[in-house]
Design a protein around this motif. Structure first.
Motif, PDB file in Angstrom:
ATOM      1  N   PRO A  19       0.802  -1.227   0.000  1.00 54.52           N
ATOM      2  CA  PRO A  19       0.000   0.000   0.000  1.00 54.52           C
ATOM      3  C   PRO A  19       0.833   1.275   0.000  1.00 54.52           C
ATOM      4  O   PRO A  19       1.884   1.340   0.636  1.00 54.52           O
ATOM      5  CB  PRO A  19      -0.826  -0.121   1.284  1.00 54.52           C
ATOM      6  N   ALA A  20       0.351   2.248  -0.728  1.00 53.57           N
ATOM      7  CA  ALA A  20       0.961   3.582  -0.744  1.00 53.57           C
ATOM      8  C   ALA A  20       0.051   4.539   0.020  1.00 53.57           C
ATOM      9  O   ALA A  20      -1.179   4.410  -0.021  1.00 53.57           O
ATOM     10  CB  ALA A  20       1.145   4.061  -2.175  1.00 53.57           C
ATOM     11  N   TYR A  21       0.664   5.488   0.704  1.00 54.79           N
ATOM     12  CA  TYR A  21      -0.088   6.408   1.566  1.00 54.79           C
ATOM     13  C   TYR A  21       0.210   7.858   1.196  1.00 54.79           C
ATOM     14  O   TYR A  21       1.306   8.182   0.741  1.00 54.79           O
ATOM     15  CB  TYR A  21       0.292   6.193   3.029  1.00 54.79           C
ATOM     16  N   VAL A  22      -0.787   8.687   1.434  1.00 52.46           N
ATOM     17  CA  VAL A  22      -0.553  10.128   1.350  1.00 52.46           C
ATOM     18  C   VAL A  22      -0.555  10.667   2.781  1.00 52.46           C
ATOM     19  O   VAL A  22      -1.446  10.362   3.573  1.00 52.46           O
ATOM     20  CB  VAL A  22      -1.612  10.841   0.485  1.00 52.46           C
ATOM     21  N   VAL A  23       0.492  11.414   3.108  1.00 53.20           N
ATOM     22  CA  VAL A  23       0.635  12.033   4.430  1.00 53.20           C
ATOM     23  C   VAL A  23       0.540  13.539   4.220  1.00 53.20           C
ATOM     24  O   VAL A  23       1.233  14.093   3.363  1.00 53.20           O
ATOM     25  CB  VAL A  23       1.988  11.666   5.073  1.00 53.20           C
ATOM     26  N   TYR A  24      -0.318  14.187   4.975  1.00 54.36           N
ATOM     27  CA  TYR A  24      -0.482  15.629   4.768  1.00 54.36           C
ATOM     28  C   TYR A  24      -0.666  16.364   6.088  1.00 54.36           C
ATOM     29  O   TYR A  24      -1.048  15.767   7.096  1.00 54.36           O
ATOM     30  CB  TYR A  24      -1.657  15.920   3.825  1.00 54.36           C
ATOM     31  N   GLN A  25      -0.356  17.644   6.042  1.00 55.75           N
ATOM     32  CA  GLN A  25      -0.467  18.479   7.229  1.00 55.75           C
ATOM     33  C   GLN A  25      -1.938  18.665   7.588  1.00 55.75           C
ATOM     34  O   GLN A  25      -2.758  19.030   6.752  1.00 55.75           O
ATOM     35  CB  GLN A  25       0.175  19.852   6.988  1.00 55.75           C
TER      36      GLN A  25
ATOM     37  N   MET B 168      -5.552  22.329  -0.209  1.00 50.16           N
ATOM     38  CA  MET B 168      -5.201  20.994   0.251  1.00 50.16           C
ATOM     39  C   MET B 168      -6.257  19.980  -0.177  1.00 50.16           C
ATOM     40  O   MET B 168      -5.928  18.876  -0.638  1.00 50.16           O
ATOM     41  CB  MET B 168      -5.039  20.984   1.767  1.00 50.16           C
ATOM     42  N   GLU B 169      -7.522  20.338  -0.037  1.00 44.17           N
ATOM     43  CA  GLU B 169      -8.583  19.400  -0.408  1.00 44.17           C
ATOM     44  C   GLU B 169      -8.567  19.114  -1.908  1.00 44.17           C
ATOM     45  O   GLU B 169      -8.790  17.979  -2.335  1.00 44.17           O
ATOM     46  CB  GLU B 169      -9.944  19.960   0.003  1.00 44.17           C
ATOM     47  N   SER B 170      -8.281  20.133  -2.705  1.00 44.96           N
ATOM     48  CA  SER B 170      -8.181  19.923  -4.152  1.00 44.96           C
ATOM     49  C   SER B 170      -7.011  19.001  -4.484  1.00 44.96           C
ATOM     50  O   SER B 170      -7.124  18.114  -5.349  1.00 44.96           O
ATOM     51  CB  SER B 170      -8.009  21.264  -4.864  1.00 44.96           C
ATOM     52  N   ALA B 171      -5.893  19.195  -3.786  1.00 44.37           N
ATOM     53  CA  ALA B 171      -4.725  18.346  -4.020  1.00 44.37           C
ATOM     54  C   ALA B 171      -5.019  16.896  -3.655  1.00 44.37           C
ATOM     55  O   ALA B 171      -4.688  15.965  -4.395  1.00 44.37           O
ATOM     56  CB  ALA B 171      -3.535  18.858  -3.211  1.00 44.37           C
ATOM     57  N   LEU B 172      -5.655  16.688  -2.512  1.00 46.77           N
ATOM     58  CA  LEU B 172      -5.966  15.334  -2.061  1.00 46.77           C
ATOM     59  C   LEU B 172      -6.998  14.669  -2.960  1.00 46.77           C
ATOM     60  O   LEU B 172      -6.873  13.488  -3.310  1.00 46.77           O
ATOM     61  CB  LEU B 172      -6.467  15.365  -0.617  1.00 46.77           C
ATOM     62  N   SER B 173      -8.020  15.425  -3.342  1.00 45.24           N
ATOM     63  CA  SER B 173      -9.055  14.867  -4.221  1.00 45.24           C
ATOM     64  C   SER B 173      -8.480  14.440  -5.563  1.00 45.24           C
ATOM     65  O   SER B 173      -8.791  13.360  -6.081  1.00 45.24           O
ATOM     66  CB  SER B 173     -10.163  15.908  -4.417  1.00 45.24           C
ATOM     67  N   SER B 174      -7.602  15.272  -6.125  1.00 47.61           N
ATOM     68  CA  SER B 174      -7.003  14.935  -7.417  1.00 47.61           C
ATOM     69  C   SER B 174      -6.022  13.774  -7.284  1.00 47.61           C
ATOM     70  O   SER B 174      -5.889  12.941  -8.192  1.00 47.61           O
ATOM     71  CB  SER B 174      -6.312  16.156  -8.017  1.00 47.61           C
ATOM     72  N   LEU B 175      -5.333  13.668  -6.134  1.00 47.63           N
ATOM     73  CA  LEU B 175      -4.461  12.521  -5.889  1.00 47.63           C
ATOM     74  C   LEU B 175      -5.262  11.222  -5.844  1.00 47.63           C
ATOM     75  O   LEU B 175      -4.849  10.193  -6.391  1.00 47.63           O
ATOM     76  CB  LEU B 175      -3.707  12.705  -4.574  1.00 47.63           C
ATOM     77  N   ARG B 176      -6.412  11.271  -5.178  1.00 46.59           N
ATOM     78  CA  ARG B 176      -7.269  10.079  -5.117  1.00 46.59           C
ATOM     79  C   ARG B 176      -7.739   9.682  -6.509  1.00 46.59           C
ATOM     80  O   ARG B 176      -7.801   8.492  -6.847  1.00 46.59           O
ATOM     81  CB  ARG B 176      -8.457  10.354  -4.191  1.00 46.59           C
ATOM     82  N   ASP B 177      -8.080  10.668  -7.331  1.00 43.87           N
ATOM     83  CA  ASP B 177      -8.519  10.381  -8.699  1.00 43.87           C
ATOM     84  C   ASP B 177      -7.424   9.690  -9.504  1.00 43.87           C
ATOM     85  O   ASP B 177      -7.667   8.697 -10.190  1.00 43.87           O
ATOM     86  CB  ASP B 177      -8.935  11.678  -9.407  1.00 43.87           C
TER      87      ASP B 177
END
Length: 296
Positions: free
Chosen positions: A251-257, A266-275
């Motif tokens: 598994p790969a993870y995203v870690v964010y502040q 931040m939400e746009s970055a995370l949403s696009s990463l999930r996509d």
């Protein structure tokens, strides 16, 4: 108080001793000692109880810890905002492991830029320890890694499962003759040892991320890689999957502040990463750019 004193203090807390802390902050051990002595003189209290086995915080040190963390965080945020290029709303700093830039984060960058054209990006690559350390120091906003370390102020979210498969350049070659051990971390080592008890000491071990595929092909070898990394080589018939070999979860993870100055970015970055991660899982990512160049 010099901000480097607070940074050095935090490095000692995280490393457990002055020697390892000096390596982390790239100064001599005597410089680390001098910084802490000066800091203790300014505060009028000892911060560490020193012993041969390392050091631990005094009650005063425990109190100072949260303030030091806040000071370093605020300092890094200030540098972050001052450095925003003219014409941009903000800057987002993202880092990732070598294999996770290949066919994942390189696809995410233009995707995010299309969503947030007024946000400048700073991208870096590195091993998990350095990326998570920079997250803790507030130098980085997002890190995409395989084996994250949970720290205060960071949120860890599983992004996708980068399934590991065993591939070879030639199915007719016995595995013990061309096997290359791709060191993919502590969890992989234990599961690999259980699955291959007699294949524990190959002549070649690599830890090269995605570029390790090139070495395996050059050496006509066999090795474990994330399916996402080798899928195009499988499609082209350059590599072949060994169907009888076990597959491993990776598994790969995203870690964010958790606290970011502009939450909508931040939400746009995370949403696009999930996509992009979902596209990687389903095989819907565009082909590598070099395939387009070859086909022209």
């Amino acid at each position: 108080m010099d901000i480097t004193q607070a940074q050095t203090f935090l490095a000692i807390v995280e490393c457990g001793n002055f020697i390892e802390a000096s390596k982390r902050v790239y100064v001599t051990q005597s410089t680390v000692s001098a910084r802490i002595k000066s800091l203790e003189e300014q505060l009028g209290k000892p911060l560490f109880i020193r012993s041969k086995g390392g050091c631990e915080l005094t009650p005063a040190g425990q109190q100072f810890y949260r303030f030091a963390h806040s000071m370093v965080r605020i300092w890094e945020e200030a540098k972050h905002h001052v450095a925003v290029p003219e014409g941009y709303e903000d800057t987002l700093i993202i880092g990732g492991q070598y294999s996770l830039w290949n066919r994942l984060l390189v696809q995410w960058v233009p995707h995010f830029q299309a969503l947030m054209p007024n946000v400048a990006l700073r991208c870096s690559i590195g091993m998990p320890a350095r990326l998570i350390r920079e997250m803790g120091e507030g130098v980085m906003d997002i890190a995409v890694v395989y084996q994250p370390e949970q720290r205060p102020g960071m949120h860890v979210e599983e992004l996708f499962d980068d399934q590991l498969i065993l591939v070879t350049t030639d199915l007719s070659i016995p595995l013990h003759k061309n096997y290359i051990y791709n060191d993919l971390g502590e969890t992989f080592r234990s599961t690999h040892a259980a699955a291959f008890p007699d294949l524990h000491n190959p002549g070649l071990t690599i830890n090269l991320g995605a570029i390790g595929v090139n070495l395996v092909i050059r050496n006509k070898g066999a090795a474990y890689f994330p399916r996402r990394i080798v899928q195009d080589y499988l499609n082209k018939g350059v590599l072949f999957k060994i169907e009888t070999a076990p597959e491993f979860s990776y598994p790969a993870y995203v870690v964010y502040q958790e606290e970011f100055s502009t939450p909508h970015i931040m939400e746009s970055a995370l949403s696009s990463l999930r996509d992009i991660a979902n596209m990687a899982q389903t095989g819907d990512l565009p082909p590598p750019f070099w395939q387009k160049l070859i086909s022209k």
